[in-house]
Design a protein around this motif. Structure first.
Motif, PDB file in Angstrom:
ATOM      1  N   ALA A 120      -4.587  14.202 -12.958  1.00 18.29           N
ATOM      2  CA  ALA A 120      -4.442  12.894 -12.340  1.00 18.29           C
ATOM      3  C   ALA A 120      -3.033  12.387 -12.604  1.00 18.29           C
ATOM      4  CB  ALA A 120      -5.464  11.918 -12.908  1.00 18.29           C
ATOM      5  N   LEU A 121      -2.348  11.980 -11.556  1.00 18.35           N
ATOM      6  CA  LEU A 121      -1.072  11.291 -11.702  1.00 18.35           C
ATOM      7  C   LEU A 121      -1.366   9.802 -11.642  1.00 18.35           C
ATOM      8  CD1 LEU A 121       1.449  13.289  -9.466  1.00 18.35           C
ATOM      9  CD2 LEU A 121       0.853  13.636 -11.864  1.00 18.35           C
ATOM     10  N   VAL A 122      -1.025   9.100 -12.705  1.00 19.28           N
ATOM     11  CA  VAL A 122      -1.284   7.665 -12.798  1.00 19.28           C
ATOM     12  C   VAL A 122       0.038   6.929 -12.634  1.00 19.28           C
ATOM     13  CG1 VAL A 122      -2.310   5.817 -14.167  1.00 19.28           C
ATOM     14  CG2 VAL A 122      -3.151   8.176 -14.430  1.00 19.28           C
ATOM     15  N   PHE A 123       0.182   6.187 -11.554  1.00 21.62           N
ATOM     16  CA  PHE A 123       1.406   5.445 -11.282  1.00 21.62           C
ATOM     17  C   PHE A 123       1.213   3.981 -11.691  1.00 21.62           C
ATOM     18  CE2 PHE A 123       1.701   9.029  -8.367  1.00 21.62           C
ATOM     19  CZ  PHE A 123       3.032   9.404  -8.483  1.00 21.62           C
ATOM     20  N   THR A 124       2.087   3.510 -12.586  1.00 20.76           N
ATOM     21  CA  THR A 124       1.994   2.118 -13.040  1.00 20.76           C
ATOM     22  C   THR A 124       2.960   1.239 -12.253  1.00 20.76           C
ATOM     23  OG1 THR A 124       3.687   2.378 -14.752  1.00 20.76           O
ATOM     24  CG2 THR A 124       1.410   2.921 -15.362  1.00 20.76           C
ATOM     25  N   GLU A 125       2.844  -0.075 -12.484  1.00 20.34           N
ATOM     26  CA  GLU A 125       3.726  -1.053 -11.847  1.00 20.34           C
ATOM     27  C   GLU A 125       3.640  -0.982 -10.323  1.00 20.34           C
ATOM     28  OE1 GLU A 125       4.996  -3.157 -13.956  1.00 20.34           O
ATOM     29  OE2 GLU A 125       4.299  -1.910 -15.611  1.00 20.34           O
ATOM     30  N   ILE A 126       2.417  -0.908  -9.829  1.00 20.22           N
ATOM     31  CA  ILE A 126       2.190  -0.799  -8.389  1.00 20.22           C
ATOM     32  C   ILE A 126       1.991  -2.193  -7.786  1.00 20.22           C
ATOM     33  CG2 ILE A 126       0.562   0.008  -6.624  1.00 20.22           C
ATOM     34  CD1 ILE A 126       2.275   2.221  -7.799  1.00 20.22           C
ATOM     35  N   THR A 127       2.546  -2.408  -6.607  1.00 21.14           N
ATOM     36  CA  THR A 127       2.298  -3.660  -5.883  1.00 21.14           C
ATOM     37  C   THR A 127       1.380  -3.423  -4.686  1.00 21.14           C
ATOM     38  OG1 THR A 127       4.365  -3.336  -4.651  1.00 21.14           O
ATOM     39  CG2 THR A 127       4.443  -4.747  -6.601  1.00 21.14           C
ATOM     40  N   ARG A 128       1.670  -2.367  -3.901  1.00 20.64           N
ATOM     41  CA  ARG A 128       0.808  -2.039  -2.764  1.00 20.64           C
ATOM     42  C   ARG A 128       0.469  -0.549  -2.700  1.00 20.64           C
ATOM     43  NH1 ARG A 128       2.657  -3.107   2.559  1.00 20.64           N
ATOM     44  NH2 ARG A 128       0.460  -3.272   3.164  1.00 20.64           N
ATOM     45  N   GLY A 129       1.310   0.275  -3.282  1.00 15.52           N
ATOM     46  CA  GLY A 129       1.034   1.707  -3.301  1.00 15.52           C
ATOM     47  C   GLY A 129       1.761   2.527  -2.257  1.00 15.52           C
ATOM     48  N   GLU A 130       2.658   1.911  -1.507  1.00 18.26           N
ATOM     49  CA  GLU A 130       3.352   2.655  -0.458  1.00 18.26           C
ATOM     50  C   GLU A 130       4.240   3.758  -1.014  1.00 18.26           C
ATOM     51  OE1 GLU A 130       5.066   0.257   2.804  1.00 18.26           O
ATOM     52  OE2 GLU A 130       4.257  -1.459   1.696  1.00 18.26           O
ATOM     53  N   SER A 131       5.100   3.420  -1.971  1.00 19.99           N
ATOM     54  CA  SER A 131       6.096   4.379  -2.462  1.00 19.99           C
ATOM     55  C   SER A 131       5.487   5.649  -3.034  1.00 19.99           C
ATOM     56  CB  SER A 131       7.009   3.709  -3.490  1.00 19.99           C
ATOM     57  OG  SER A 131       7.754   2.672  -2.895  1.00 19.99           O
TER      58      SER A 131
END
Length: 235
Positions: A166-177
């Motif tokens: 699982a890649l966990v991306f933090t500091e997300i606002t909407r998830g586009e990037s």
């Protein structure tokens, strides 16, 4: 050669299995990571499938180092016969010099963990199912730092030893990037978790992109520290 990628990987797998509190589960994890069936592994070892099943389930006594070495060599031989993709993947340098503000945590699990268990641990909600139902590790990444500062090769190394993670991306606002970034990274992970966002605030195209690439997509709004603590408790 003793320092070849195959030999380094063989040593790592054998050591992990031998030192595991549950060698059978660890053997099963590596076999499934290599996409090798019990039948194919048994054929390479010239034993019955029930022998492999018994070791993995714990019905047989813990395998000694000789048995473990034979199983490991069989897995690697099968992979080489298929082109050696997994050997090349696992042989990538893990300590790529990531700064702590990019990668918060990178772990390999001794046994596979179901996505449902992982999601429960960090209070995550799956918004799109994927092809896989389990992972063998996780990487927690600062999304902006990773996307703006890492090359495509460095981004791939976020997978650690396996894309079964699982890649966990933090500091997300909407998830586009991160979802757009995943489109140019091959292969894709088993799961992508967007941290710091509610499902209602998710970019509308995110589930569609996850579905197209075949990975599970989930969101969680747990605090960063609580999430890291929960991940540390797995498996």
């Amino acid at each position: 050669m003793s320092d070849s990628p195959r030999r380094q990987l063989a040593t790592k797998i054998a050591g992990e299995v031998t030192l595991s509190e549950d060698p059978g589960s660890t053997l099963r994890k590596w076999r499934t990571d290599f996409d090798v069936s019990q039948t194919n592994l048994a054929a390479e070892l010239d034993v019955s499938s029930s022998v492999i099943s018994d070791y993995e389930s714990g019905r047989r006594e813990n395998p000694g180092i000789g048995v473990v070495s034979r199983i490991v060599e069989a897995l690697l031989t099968i992979d080489e016969s298929r082109g050696g993709d997994h050997i090349r993947q696992y042989a990538r340098v893990l300590s790529a010099g990531f700064e702590s503000d990019i990668v918060r945590d990178l772990r390999e699990y001794p046994t596979t963990v179901s996505l449902s268990r992982l999601y429960d641990a960090i209070d995550a909600t799956e918004v799109q199912s994927g092809h896989a139902t389990s992972v063998s590790g996780h990487t927690v990444i600062d999304s902006i730092a990773a996307i703006t500062r890492l090359s495509s090769e460095e981004f791939y190394r976020l997978y650690g030893q396996s894309t079964s993670r699982a890649l966990v991306f933090t500091e997300i606002t909407r998830g586009e990037s991160p979802l757009v970034a995943m489109r140019v990274v091959t292969p894709t992970p088993n799961a992508v978790i967007l941290h710091g966002i509610e499902e209602a605030d998710l970019w509308e195209h995110a589930p569609k992109l996850a579905r197209a690439d075949g990975f599970s997509l989930a969101v969680t709004n747990a605090s960063t520290e609580e999430m890291l603590e929960s991940l540390a408790s797995l498996p």
